[in-house]
Design a protein around this motif. Structure first.
Motif, PDB file in Angstrom:
ATOM      1  N   GLY A  33     -17.271   1.314  -5.892  1.00 38.80           N
ATOM      2  CA  GLY A  33     -18.071   2.540  -6.016  1.00 38.80           C
ATOM      3  C   GLY A  33     -18.376   3.153  -4.664  1.00 38.80           C
ATOM      4  O   GLY A  33     -18.311   4.378  -4.489  1.00 38.80           O
ATOM      5  N   LEU A  34     -18.714   2.309  -3.691  1.00 36.88           N
ATOM      6  CA  LEU A  34     -18.995   2.786  -2.342  1.00 36.88           C
ATOM      7  C   LEU A  34     -17.747   3.416  -1.710  1.00 36.88           C
ATOM      8  O   LEU A  34     -17.823   4.499  -1.094  1.00 36.88           O
ATOM      9  CB  LEU A  34     -19.497   1.621  -1.488  1.00 36.88           C
ATOM     10  CG  LEU A  34     -20.084   1.936  -0.132  1.00 36.88           C
ATOM     11  CD1 LEU A  34     -21.295   2.842  -0.276  1.00 36.88           C
ATOM     12  CD2 LEU A  34     -20.478   0.655   0.571  1.00 36.88           C
ATOM     13  N   LEU A  35     -16.615   2.762  -1.878  1.00 36.99           N
ATOM     14  CA  LEU A  35     -15.359   3.302  -1.342  1.00 36.99           C
ATOM     15  C   LEU A  35     -14.977   4.609  -2.048  1.00 36.99           C
ATOM     16  O   LEU A  35     -14.496   5.543  -1.405  1.00 36.99           O
ATOM     17  CB  LEU A  35     -14.240   2.280  -1.481  1.00 36.99           C
ATOM     18  CG  LEU A  35     -14.322   1.064  -0.564  1.00 36.99           C
ATOM     19  CD1 LEU A  35     -13.274   0.025  -0.957  1.00 36.99           C
ATOM     20  CD2 LEU A  35     -14.143   1.476   0.875  1.00 36.99           C
ATOM     21  N   SER A  36     -15.180   4.657  -3.357  1.00 36.29           N
ATOM     22  CA  SER A  36     -14.861   5.888  -4.105  1.00 36.29           C
ATOM     23  C   SER A  36     -15.730   7.045  -3.638  1.00 36.29           C
ATOM     24  O   SER A  36     -15.228   8.161  -3.445  1.00 36.29           O
ATOM     25  CB  SER A  36     -15.056   5.663  -5.608  1.00 36.29           C
ATOM     26  OG  SER A  36     -14.183   4.670  -6.070  1.00 36.29           O
ATOM     27  N   LEU A  37     -17.017   6.790  -3.466  1.00 35.26           N
ATOM     28  CA  LEU A  37     -17.918   7.830  -2.986  1.00 35.26           C
ATOM     29  C   LEU A  37     -17.537   8.277  -1.565  1.00 35.26           C
ATOM     30  O   LEU A  37     -17.510   9.478  -1.268  1.00 35.26           O
ATOM     31  CB  LEU A  37     -19.366   7.324  -3.011  1.00 35.26           C
ATOM     32  CG  LEU A  37     -20.428   8.330  -2.595  1.00 35.26           C
ATOM     33  CD1 LEU A  37     -20.457   9.496  -3.573  1.00 35.26           C
ATOM     34  CD2 LEU A  37     -21.775   7.647  -2.525  1.00 35.26           C
ATOM     35  N   ALA A  38     -17.223   7.319  -0.701  1.00 36.46           N
ATOM     36  CA  ALA A  38     -16.828   7.649   0.672  1.00 36.46           C
ATOM     37  C   ALA A  38     -15.539   8.472   0.684  1.00 36.46           C
ATOM     38  O   ALA A  38     -15.424   9.448   1.434  1.00 36.46           O
ATOM     39  CB  ALA A  38     -16.643   6.382   1.497  1.00 36.46           C
ATOM     40  N   HIS A  39     -14.569   8.093  -0.155  1.00 42.21           N
ATOM     41  CA  HIS A  39     -13.319   8.846  -0.213  1.00 42.21           C
ATOM     42  C   HIS A  39     -13.548  10.254  -0.752  1.00 42.21           C
ATOM     43  O   HIS A  39     -12.931  11.211  -0.278  1.00 42.21           O
ATOM     44  CB  HIS A  39     -12.275   8.110  -1.058  1.00 42.21           C
ATOM     45  CG  HIS A  39     -11.493   7.126  -0.293  1.00 42.21           C
ATOM     46  ND1 HIS A  39     -11.943   5.853  -0.024  1.00 42.21           N
ATOM     47  CD2 HIS A  39     -10.270   7.218   0.289  1.00 42.21           C
ATOM     48  CE1 HIS A  39     -11.035   5.206   0.674  1.00 42.21           C
ATOM     49  NE2 HIS A  39     -10.016   6.012   0.892  1.00 42.21           N
TER      50      HIS A  39
ATOM     51  N   PHE B 230      -1.814  10.843   1.987  1.00 47.42           N
ATOM     52  CA  PHE B 230      -2.295   9.779   2.873  1.00 47.42           C
ATOM     53  C   PHE B 230      -3.652   9.252   2.396  1.00 47.42           C
ATOM     54  O   PHE B 230      -3.885   8.037   2.367  1.00 47.42           O
ATOM     55  CB  PHE B 230      -2.389  10.310   4.304  1.00 47.42           C
ATOM     56  CG  PHE B 230      -2.920   9.324   5.292  1.00 47.42           C
ATOM     57  CD1 PHE B 230      -2.157   8.228   5.678  1.00 47.42           C
ATOM     58  CD2 PHE B 230      -4.176   9.492   5.844  1.00 47.42           C
ATOM     59  CE1 PHE B 230      -2.640   7.308   6.592  1.00 47.42           C
ATOM     60  CE2 PHE B 230      -4.667   8.583   6.764  1.00 47.42           C
ATOM     61  CZ  PHE B 230      -3.903   7.491   7.134  1.00 47.42           C
ATOM     62  N   LEU B 231      -4.558  10.149   2.003  1.00 47.99           N
ATOM     63  CA  LEU B 231      -5.869   9.727   1.506  1.00 47.99           C
ATOM     64  C   LEU B 231      -5.761   8.901   0.227  1.00 47.99           C
ATOM     65  O   LEU B 231      -6.462   7.901   0.061  1.00 47.99           O
ATOM     66  CB  LEU B 231      -6.763  10.940   1.256  1.00 47.99           C
ATOM     67  CG  LEU B 231      -7.313  11.632   2.479  1.00 47.99           C
ATOM     68  CD1 LEU B 231      -8.128  12.844   2.075  1.00 47.99           C
ATOM     69  CD2 LEU B 231      -8.163  10.683   3.289  1.00 47.99           C
ATOM     70  N   ILE B 232      -4.894   9.282  -0.665  1.00 51.29           N
ATOM     71  CA  ILE B 232      -4.709   8.533  -1.908  1.00 51.29           C
ATOM     72  C   ILE B 232      -4.120   7.164  -1.611  1.00 51.29           C
ATOM     73  O   ILE B 232      -4.516   6.160  -2.211  1.00 51.29           O
ATOM     74  CB  ILE B 232      -3.834   9.342  -2.893  1.00 51.29           C
ATOM     75  CG1 ILE B 232      -4.628  10.539  -3.393  1.00 51.29           C
ATOM     76  CG2 ILE B 232      -3.362   8.481  -4.053  1.00 51.29           C
ATOM     77  CD1 ILE B 232      -3.828  11.537  -4.190  1.00 51.29           C
TER      78      ILE B 232
ATOM     79  N   GLY C  58      -6.046   3.716  -2.543  1.00 50.95           N
ATOM     80  CA  GLY C  58      -5.424   2.657  -3.339  1.00 50.95           C
ATOM     81  C   GLY C  58      -5.391   1.334  -2.597  1.00 50.95           C
ATOM     82  O   GLY C  58      -5.662   0.274  -3.184  1.00 50.95           O
ATOM     83  N   PHE C  59      -5.071   1.377  -1.313  1.00 48.92           N
ATOM     84  CA  PHE C  59      -5.044   0.159  -0.510  1.00 48.92           C
ATOM     85  C   PHE C  59      -6.419  -0.483  -0.425  1.00 48.92           C
ATOM     86  O   PHE C  59      -6.563  -1.700  -0.575  1.00 48.92           O
ATOM     87  CB  PHE C  59      -4.503   0.456   0.898  1.00 48.92           C
ATOM     88  CG  PHE C  59      -4.593  -0.716   1.818  1.00 48.92           C
ATOM     89  CD1 PHE C  59      -3.693  -1.761   1.702  1.00 48.92           C
ATOM     90  CD2 PHE C  59      -5.583  -0.782   2.791  1.00 48.92           C
ATOM     91  CE1 PHE C  59      -3.775  -2.857   2.546  1.00 48.92           C
ATOM     92  CE2 PHE C  59      -5.672  -1.873   3.637  1.00 48.92           C
ATOM     93  CZ  PHE C  59      -4.771  -2.913   3.513  1.00 48.92           C
ATOM     94  N   MET C  60      -7.451   0.309  -0.169  1.00 51.22           N
ATOM     95  CA  MET C  60      -8.805  -0.241  -0.032  1.00 51.22           C
ATOM     96  C   MET C  60      -9.325  -0.806  -1.349  1.00 51.22           C
ATOM     97  O   MET C  60      -9.957  -1.867  -1.370  1.00 51.22           O
ATOM     98  CB  MET C  60      -9.771   0.823   0.505  1.00 51.22           C
ATOM     99  CG  MET C  60      -9.545   1.170   1.965  1.00 51.22           C
ATOM    100  SD  MET C  60      -9.627  -0.240   3.085  1.00 51.22           S
ATOM    101  CE  MET C  60     -11.337  -0.691   2.981  1.00 51.22           C
ATOM    102  N   ILE C  61      -9.050  -0.146  -2.454  1.00 52.12           N
ATOM    103  CA  ILE C  61      -9.503  -0.653  -3.761  1.00 52.12           C
ATOM    104  C   ILE C  61      -8.777  -1.940  -4.097  1.00 52.12           C
ATOM    105  O   ILE C  61      -9.399  -2.943  -4.499  1.00 52.12           O
ATOM    106  CB  ILE C  61      -9.281   0.416  -4.863  1.00 52.12           C
ATOM    107  CG1 ILE C  61     -10.116   1.656  -4.591  1.00 52.12           C
ATOM    108  CG2 ILE C  61      -9.588  -0.168  -6.241  1.00 52.12           C
ATOM    109  CD1 ILE C  61     -11.610   1.443  -4.557  1.00 52.12           C
ATOM    110  N   SER C  62      -7.464  -1.941  -3.919  1.00 50.48           N
ATOM    111  CA  SER C  62      -6.708  -3.164  -4.251  1.00 50.48           C
ATOM    112  C   SER C  62      -7.083  -4.313  -3.321  1.00 50.48           C
ATOM    113  O   SER C  62      -7.208  -5.467  -3.766  1.00 50.48           O
ATOM    114  CB  SER C  62      -5.206  -2.893  -4.218  1.00 50.48           C
ATOM    115  OG  SER C  62      -4.812  -2.514  -2.918  1.00 50.48           O
TER     116      SER C  62
END
Length: 193
Positions: free
Chosen positions: A81-87, A175-177, A181-185
Motif C-alpha cells: 500500500g505504501l509503495l502503491s501510494l508513493a508510485h 519505466f515507472l510500471i 512491478g519490481f518493488m511489489i514482487s
C-alpha cells in the motif's frame, strides 16, 4: 489609372520600417527561445530531483523490509500500500513535470520556426533592397517595401512533432510500471518466502 498608382504608393512602406520591425521581431523570438530553453532546463532539473527523492524513498522502504525481523507475509499489504501510494504520487508529479516540459518545448519550437522565417525574410528584403539600390539609385519604386512582404505569422510545427512527446511519455511511464512491478514482487518475495 490614377487610382492604381495611388494604391501602389499606399501599400509601399519606407524601407527602414520593415527592417526595424523584422529586427525587433527577430530579437523578440530569439529572447523567447532562450527563455523557453531555460524553462525546459529548470523543469528537467525538477524532474531529476523528483526521481532522486523517489528512489531514495524506495531504497528506504526496501531496506526497512530487509532489516525488519517482525514483518511477515500477513503484513505485506502495508509496504504494498505504501509503495502503491508513493508510485501514484510520483506518477502524478512526473506527469505534471513532463507536461510542462513538453509545453515549453512546443513553444520553443514555435518561436524557433518564426525566428527562422523572420530571419530569412529580412535577408531577402536586404538583398532585394541592395540590388534595387545598385540598379536604380534614385528610383522611388525601389525606396519602399510592400506591406505584406514583412508580415510574419506565428509558425507552428507539424502534427508529427507531437509523436516525440508521446514516445517520451510512454518511456517514462513504462519505466515507472516496471519499477512498481519490481518493488511489489520483491516485497512479496522478501516477506512471504
Amino acid at each position: 489609372m490614377a487610382d492604381y498608382t495611388e494604391t501602389v504608393h499606399h501599400n509601399m512602406i519606407p524601407k527602414e520600417t520593415p527592417l526595424q520591425a523584422l529586427s525587433t521581431l527577430i530579437q523578440l523570438h530569439f529572447e523567447k527561445t532562450l527563455e523557453k530553453k531555460r524553462a525546459v532546463d529548470q523543469q528537467k532539473k525538477e524532474l531529476w530531483k523528483l526521481f532522486q527523492i523517489f528512489f531514495l524513498f524506495l531504497g528506504l522502504v526496501f531496506m526497512a523490509q530487509v532489516q525488519s525481523p517482525r514483518l511477515q507475509c500477513r503484513h505485506c499489504w502495508v509496504p504494498i500500500g505504501l509503495l502503491s501510494l508513493a508510485h501514484l504520487i510520483f506518477y502524478v508529479s512526473v506527469a505534471q513535470t513532463l507536461r510542462c516540459i513538453n509545453c515549453f518545448k512546443y513553444q520553443k519550437r514555435c518561436h524557433k520556426l518564426t525566428l527562422g522565417l523572420a530571419t530569412e525574410r529580412l535577408r531577402q528584403i536586404k538583398i532585394r533592397m541592395n540590388a534595387a539600390a545598385a540598379a536604380a539609385a534614385g528610383d522611388e519604386a525601389s525606396a519602399g517595401v510592400m506591406e505584406d512582404e514583412f508580415e510574419i505569422h506565428y509558425q507552428e510545427p507539424p502534427e508529427s512533432y507531437f509523436g516525440k512527446f508521446k514516445r517520451k511519455w510512454a518511456l517514462h511511464f513504462g519505466f515507472l510500471i516496471l519499477i512498481y512491478g519490481f518493488m511489489i514482487s520483491s516485497s512479496v518475495v522478501l516477506l512471504c518466502f
